[in-house]
Design a protein around this motif. Structure first.
Motif, PDB file in Angstrom:
ATOM      1  N   LEU A 155     -35.782 -13.122 -25.285  1.00 36.94           N
ATOM      2  CA  LEU A 155     -36.452 -13.367 -26.561  1.00 36.94           C
ATOM      3  C   LEU A 155     -37.127 -14.723 -26.621  1.00 36.94           C
ATOM      4  CD1 LEU A 155     -33.445 -11.773 -27.523  1.00 36.94           C
ATOM      5  CD2 LEU A 155     -35.255 -11.242 -29.146  1.00 36.94           C
ATOM      6  N   VAL A 156     -36.753 -15.601 -25.695  1.00 38.10           N
ATOM      7  CA  VAL A 156     -37.343 -16.931 -25.709  1.00 38.10           C
ATOM      8  C   VAL A 156     -38.676 -16.904 -24.957  1.00 38.10           C
ATOM      9  CG1 VAL A 156     -36.987 -19.349 -25.167  1.00 38.10           C
ATOM     10  CG2 VAL A 156     -35.040 -17.925 -25.761  1.00 38.10           C
ATOM     11  N   ASP A 216     -26.874 -16.704 -21.479  1.00 40.29           N
ATOM     12  CA  ASP A 216     -25.786 -16.249 -22.354  1.00 40.29           C
ATOM     13  C   ASP A 216     -25.772 -14.732 -22.445  1.00 40.29           C
ATOM     14  OD1 ASP A 216     -25.274 -18.857 -22.744  1.00 40.29           O
ATOM     15  OD2 ASP A 216     -25.804 -18.935 -24.861  1.00 40.29           O
ATOM     16  N   GLU A 254     -20.115 -22.193 -27.572  1.00 38.86           N
ATOM     17  CA  GLU A 254     -20.427 -21.172 -26.565  1.00 38.86           C
ATOM     18  C   GLU A 254     -21.688 -20.372 -26.911  1.00 38.86           C
ATOM     19  OE1 GLU A 254     -18.117 -19.870 -23.913  1.00 38.86           O
ATOM     20  OE2 GLU A 254     -17.295 -21.892 -24.057  1.00 38.86           O
ATOM     21  N   GLY A 255     -21.999 -20.326 -28.188  1.00 38.33           N
ATOM     22  CA  GLY A 255     -23.178 -19.567 -28.608  1.00 38.33           C
ATOM     23  C   GLY A 255     -22.919 -18.090 -28.854  1.00 38.33           C
ATOM     24  N   ARG A 256     -21.637 -17.706 -28.961  1.00 39.59           N
ATOM     25  CA  ARG A 256     -21.323 -16.282 -29.167  1.00 39.59           C
ATOM     26  C   ARG A 256     -21.645 -15.828 -30.587  1.00 39.59           C
ATOM     27  NH1 ARG A 256     -17.788 -14.292 -25.249  1.00 39.59           N
ATOM     28  NH2 ARG A 256     -18.072 -12.301 -26.281  1.00 39.59           N
ATOM     29  N   ALA A 316     -23.820 -17.174 -32.500  1.00 45.08           N
ATOM     30  CA  ALA A 316     -25.289 -17.175 -32.623  1.00 45.08           C
ATOM     31  C   ALA A 316     -25.859 -15.851 -32.111  1.00 45.08           C
ATOM     32  CB  ALA A 316     -25.872 -18.350 -31.853  1.00 45.08           C
ATOM     33  N   ILE A 317     -25.299 -15.315 -31.038  1.00 41.51           N
ATOM     34  CA  ILE A 317     -25.756 -14.019 -30.533  1.00 41.51           C
ATOM     35  C   ILE A 317     -25.485 -12.937 -31.574  1.00 41.51           C
ATOM     36  CG2 ILE A 317     -25.304 -12.213 -28.804  1.00 41.51           C
ATOM     37  CD1 ILE A 317     -25.026 -14.405 -26.718  1.00 41.51           C
ATOM     38  N   ASP A 318     -24.302 -13.013 -32.224  1.00 41.02           N
ATOM     39  CA  ASP A 318     -23.993 -12.033 -33.270  1.00 41.02           C
ATOM     40  C   ASP A 318     -24.989 -12.104 -34.416  1.00 41.02           C
ATOM     41  OD1 ASP A 318     -21.868 -10.957 -31.961  1.00 41.02           O
ATOM     42  OD2 ASP A 318     -20.354 -12.167 -32.967  1.00 41.02           O
ATOM     43  N   LYS A 377     -24.693 -24.568 -29.499  1.00 43.24           N
ATOM     44  CA  LYS A 377     -24.729 -24.973 -28.096  1.00 43.24           C
ATOM     45  C   LYS A 377     -25.042 -26.469 -27.967  1.00 43.24           C
ATOM     46  CE  LYS A 377     -26.244 -22.069 -24.895  1.00 43.24           C
ATOM     47  NZ  LYS A 377     -25.067 -21.437 -24.308  1.00 43.24           N
ATOM     48  N   GLN A 428     -28.715  -4.027 -32.306  1.00 45.98           N
ATOM     49  CA  GLN A 428     -28.178  -4.334 -33.626  1.00 45.98           C
ATOM     50  C   GLN A 428     -28.418  -5.789 -34.009  1.00 45.98           C
ATOM     51  OE1 GLN A 428     -24.044  -3.289 -33.744  1.00 45.98           O
ATOM     52  NE2 GLN A 428     -24.548  -1.117 -33.594  1.00 45.98           N
ATOM     53  N   ARG A 429     -28.409  -6.658 -33.011  1.00 46.14           N
ATOM     54  CA  ARG A 429     -28.557  -8.082 -33.301  1.00 46.14           C
ATOM     55  C   ARG A 429     -30.001  -8.562 -33.247  1.00 46.14           C
ATOM     56  NH1 ARG A 429     -23.998  -6.720 -32.031  1.00 46.14           N
ATOM     57  NH2 ARG A 429     -22.083  -7.843 -32.531  1.00 46.14           N
ATOM     58  N   TYR A 430     -30.737  -8.070 -32.265  1.00 46.88           N
ATOM     59  CA  TYR A 430     -32.089  -8.598 -32.056  1.00 46.88           C
ATOM     60  C   TYR A 430     -33.194  -7.595 -32.365  1.00 46.88           C
ATOM     61  CZ  TYR A 430     -29.854 -12.571 -29.879  1.00 46.88           C
ATOM     62  OH  TYR A 430     -29.097 -13.680 -29.660  1.00 46.88           O
ATOM     63  N   GLY A 431     -32.832  -6.368 -32.674  1.00 47.45           N
ATOM     64  CA  GLY A 431     -33.858  -5.371 -32.975  1.00 47.45           C
ATOM     65  C   GLY A 431     -34.392  -4.715 -31.716  1.00 47.45           C
ATOM     66  N   PRO A 436     -46.444 -14.238 -32.509  1.00 44.51           N
ATOM     67  CA  PRO A 436     -45.635 -13.355 -31.666  1.00 44.51           C
ATOM     68  C   PRO A 436     -44.178 -13.799 -31.557  1.00 44.51           C
ATOM     69  CG  PRO A 436     -47.054 -14.726 -30.325  1.00 44.51           C
ATOM     70  CD  PRO A 436     -47.433 -14.979 -31.751  1.00 44.51           C
ATOM     71  N   ARG A 437     -43.909 -15.040 -31.989  1.00 42.59           N
ATOM     72  CA  ARG A 437     -42.529 -15.534 -31.892  1.00 42.59           C
ATOM     73  C   ARG A 437     -41.668 -15.020 -33.044  1.00 42.59           C
ATOM     74  NH1 ARG A 437     -40.728 -17.983 -27.943  1.00 42.59           N
ATOM     75  NH2 ARG A 437     -42.326 -18.356 -26.411  1.00 42.59           N
ATOM     76  N   GLU A 490     -22.948 -11.977 -21.448  1.00 38.51           N
ATOM     77  CA  GLU A 490     -22.441 -10.939 -22.345  1.00 38.51           C
ATOM     78  C   GLU A 490     -22.519  -9.565 -21.675  1.00 38.51           C
ATOM     79  OE1 GLU A 490     -21.119 -12.826 -25.544  1.00 38.51           O
ATOM     80  OE2 GLU A 490     -21.985 -10.941 -26.270  1.00 38.51           O
ATOM     81  N   PRO A 501     -33.096  -7.338 -37.532  1.00 39.87           N
ATOM     82  CA  PRO A 501     -32.555  -6.074 -38.037  1.00 39.87           C
ATOM     83  C   PRO A 501     -31.338  -6.296 -38.933  1.00 39.87           C
ATOM     84  CG  PRO A 501     -31.893  -6.397 -35.769  1.00 39.87           C
ATOM     85  CD  PRO A 501     -32.754  -7.567 -36.131  1.00 39.87           C
ATOM     86  N   LEU A 502     -30.899  -7.556 -39.059  1.00 41.47           N
ATOM     87  CA  LEU A 502     -29.658  -7.830 -39.787  1.00 41.47           C
ATOM     88  C   LEU A 502     -29.865  -8.036 -41.284  1.00 41.47           C
ATOM     89  CD1 LEU A 502     -27.977 -10.211 -37.218  1.00 41.47           C
ATOM     90  CD2 LEU A 502     -27.135  -7.993 -37.916  1.00 41.47           C
ATOM     91  N   ILE A 554     -39.824 -12.497 -34.632  1.00 38.60           N
ATOM     92  CA  ILE A 554     -39.244 -11.183 -34.380  1.00 38.60           C
ATOM     93  C   ILE A 554     -38.444 -10.802 -35.626  1.00 38.60           C
ATOM     94  CG2 ILE A 554     -37.744  -9.851 -32.875  1.00 38.60           C
ATOM     95  CD1 ILE A 554     -38.314 -12.097 -30.759  1.00 38.60           C
ATOM     96  N   GLN A 584     -41.059 -14.353 -23.815  1.00 37.69           N
ATOM     97  CA  GLN A 584     -41.100 -12.944 -24.177  1.00 37.69           C
ATOM     98  C   GLN A 584     -41.686 -12.025 -23.114  1.00 37.69           C
ATOM     99  OE1 GLN A 584     -42.941 -12.901 -27.981  1.00 37.69           O
ATOM    100  NE2 GLN A 584     -41.226 -13.888 -28.960  1.00 37.69           N
ATOM    101  N   GLY A 624     -28.050 -12.850 -33.988  1.00 37.94           N
ATOM    102  CA  GLY A 624     -29.387 -12.576 -33.455  1.00 37.94           C
ATOM    103  C   GLY A 624     -30.253 -13.813 -33.358  1.00 37.94           C
ATOM    104  N   VAL A 625     -29.620 -14.962 -33.151  1.00 32.89           N
ATOM    105  CA  VAL A 625     -30.370 -16.209 -33.029  1.00 32.89           C
ATOM    106  C   VAL A 625     -31.027 -16.253 -31.655  1.00 32.89           C
ATOM    107  CG1 VAL A 625     -30.132 -18.721 -32.849  1.00 32.89           C
ATOM    108  CG2 VAL A 625     -28.897 -17.486 -34.625  1.00 32.89           C
ATOM    109  N   TYR A 626     -32.308 -16.578 -31.621  1.00 29.82           N
ATOM    110  CA  TYR A 626     -32.950 -16.719 -30.304  1.00 29.82           C
ATOM    111  C   TYR A 626     -33.661 -18.050 -30.153  1.00 29.82           C
ATOM    112  CZ  TYR A 626     -37.177 -15.070 -32.713  1.00 29.82           C
ATOM    113  OH  TYR A 626     -38.232 -14.922 -33.567  1.00 29.82           O
ATOM    114  N   LEU A 677     -30.611 -18.936 -23.477  1.00 25.00           N
ATOM    115  CA  LEU A 677     -30.188 -17.735 -24.189  1.00 25.00           C
ATOM    116  C   LEU A 677     -30.104 -16.541 -23.229  1.00 25.00           C
ATOM    117  CD1 LEU A 677     -29.518 -16.462 -26.958  1.00 25.00           C
ATOM    118  CD2 LEU A 677     -31.928 -15.866 -27.135  1.00 25.00           C
TER     119      LEU A 677
END
Lengths: 167, 183
Positions: free
Chosen positions: A59-60, A76, B131-133, B135-137, B106, A100-103, B33-34, A80, B39-40, B36, A62, B139-141, A73
């Protein structure tokens, strides 16, 4: 000017071309950098991990998948994915987790749904349309060609003096 | 007469297709384009249990923050854009419009603390996601990113990138009015 020396291609072996080495190093450096080693229990797990990280978009940066990207990312996310694969999760479960998290954006191949149906069918529609147009044009050309040939060939039989048909 | 209109149409058809194609491509030019879409939005915020930056023994959970709406600002001392938005985040926090929590993403806690000492600490509390876990939940990018979470723990809005005065005016304040009306 040492033009003579320059024109003659020197018969040096490959390893004596430092610039080619540099190019090769540049070509491979990116992919090598992004490799981190995960131990899997079975070759199937490793194959699934490879497939998933190539299928998921970073996502960073693209235009890269998470397998090739060196972004933090992406690292990471690889971690996962590796963990989920080792836990025995299926491909669908892992992709769902990330969607679910990123679409849907994380997937390089979008799912077939009502809102994506144009995306999937348009290329084939264009192909069919183009093919139909091509066949029509070829048929039309054949007809005019046949008419032109018939016209030039009918002349010698009706006239006394033989005429040369058009080439 | 009929034949002439059909040939005329045939001649102009490629032009029509071309104009349609150009219009399609032009519509994409102004878009970022950045950005996104998350969906949350409209869904419950993921569960989290993270240590506080100032008191690592204290764990902050999602349940602890329920009952109020708040803004969760994802930042790191390594992130240049976070420094750019920092005055606006501070202003937002001091205005009392909405409680602002930080998610230190992070980052080395020492660097984070030094950063806050230098630029000021506007946060009601700071969660450390080393750890960034989490953030993943979420949907952080990238950083900065900000989430508005309502009193039931539902994510109502996400800001990708810096919080600017325009974002506050056009996105946050209207949403805060809605959230106020709900409670």
């Amino acid at each position: 000017m040492k033009t003579q020396l320059r024109k003659k291609p020197a018969a040096r072996p490959f390893f004596q071309y430092p610039r080619k080495w540099l190019l090769a190093a540049l070509l491979f450096s990116q992919t090598l950098l992004a490799i981190d080693v995960y131990q899997f229990d079975t070759p199937q797990q490793e194959a699934l991990y490879r497939h998933l990280t190539e299928e998921l978009r970073c996502l960073v940066c693209q235009n890269q998948n998470i397998a090739d990207s060196d972004a933090d990312l992406a690292k990471d996310l690889r971690q996962e994915v590796a963990q989920f694969v080792k836990q025995g999760k299926t491909q669908e479960e892992i992709i769902d987790y990330l969607v679910q998290r990123y679409g849907d954006f994380v997937r390089y191949s979008p799912p077939v749904r009502i809102d994506t149906i144009v995306l999937w069918t348009l290329p084939f529609a264009v192909l069919l349309f183009g093919g139909w147009g091509l066949i029509r044009t070829i048929k039309a050309n054949n007809q005019t060609n046949a008419a032109a040939i018939a016209k030039t060939h009918s002349q010698p039989t009706s006239a006394d003096s033989p005429t040369e048909p058009d080439s | 007469m009929k034949k002439s209109t059909s040939t005329w149409l045939k001649a102009i058809l490629p032009l029509i297709i071309f104009i349609g194609f150009v219009a399609l491509l032009m519509s994409g030019i102004g878009k970022n384009p950045r950005l996104i879409p998350s969906p949350l939005i409209g869904k419950p915020a993921p569960d989290f249990a993270l240590p506080s930056l100032h008191d690592p023994k204290r764990i902050i959970r999602k349940q602890d923050l329920l009952g109020q709406y708040y803004l969760l600002n994802v930042w790191g001392s390594w992130c240049p854009s976070c420094r750019v938005e920092h005055p606006m985040v501070s202003q937002l926090a001091s205005s009392g419009l909405i409680p602002v929590y930080g998610l230190n993403w992070k980052d080395e806690p020492e660097n984070a603390k030094a950063w806050l000492q230098q630029f000021g600490d506007p946060y009601a509390d700071i969660l450390v996601d080393y750890e960034g876990r989490t953030a993943i939940d979420f949907g952080v990018y990238g950083a900065p990113e900000s989430f508005i979470i309502d009193k039931k723990g539902i994510i109502r809005h996400k800001v990708v990138g810096e919080i600017t005065p325009q974002v506050v005016q056009n996105e946050l304040i209207p949403l805060i009015r809605i959230l106020d009306a709900e409670s």
